[in-house]
Write a protein that holds these residues in place. Structure first.
Motif: not given
Length: 159
Positions: A34, A42, A45, A70
């Motif tokens: 990520a 971010t 997301t 992650v």
């Protein structure tokens, strides 16, 4: 605003862990790469994961299960793409334009009800010594010729 960009899940072309839907990102053992906290994607997301969590058929703990998978946080989207291409991760969430630029990735679509669109805008800086040219560029980008070229790269019209 002159363009938008959707988010999409990317996996290595061979898709070794058989990710078929974004719900699979919550399966134990799926390695996700990520973006870091300061990377613009971010924010998008996070919105996407929240929207997916509310979708029928997604586990109640989808967001926390995703987060526990992650394995690294990167400084930019290009690094996410590279790590997935190299098999260092099973999946990542990137912009459609970045996914289309790679011939080593497969994509997993996001349900339309959960879709998140990043929007790109432009402005003429007041201190510019080329105000007319800057304004002309923005007009061209928002017009049919600019939109056609942007669409070739996977961008969508702004919302």
């Amino acid at each position: 605003k002159f363009a938008g960009n959707h988010l999409i899940v990317v996996v290595p072309k061979a898709n070794p862990v058989s990710i078929q839907t974004p719900a699979d990102l919550a399966r134990p053992g799926v390695r996700i790469v990520a973006a870091g906290e300061k990377v613009p994607i971010t924010v998008y997301t996070t919105q996407l994961i929240e929207r997916l969590s509310a979708q029928a058929g997604y586990p109640a703990d989808f967001a926390s299960a995703y987060e526990s998978n992650v394995v690294s946080r990167e400084d930019n989207v290009k690094t996410i793409v590279a790590k997935v291409e190299l098999g260092e991760a099973d999946a990542g969430i990137v912009y459609v334009t970045d996914a289309l630029a790679s011939d080593k990735l497969a994509t997993v679509d996001v349900p339309p009800a959960a879709a998140v669109t990043a929007t790109y805008g432009g402005a003429v800086v007041a201190a510019s010594t080329h105000e007319a040219e800057a304004a002309a560029l923005l007009t061209w980008l928002a017009g049919p010729d600019g939109q056609a070229i942007l669409a070739d790269f996977g961008f969508v019209a702004p919302e």
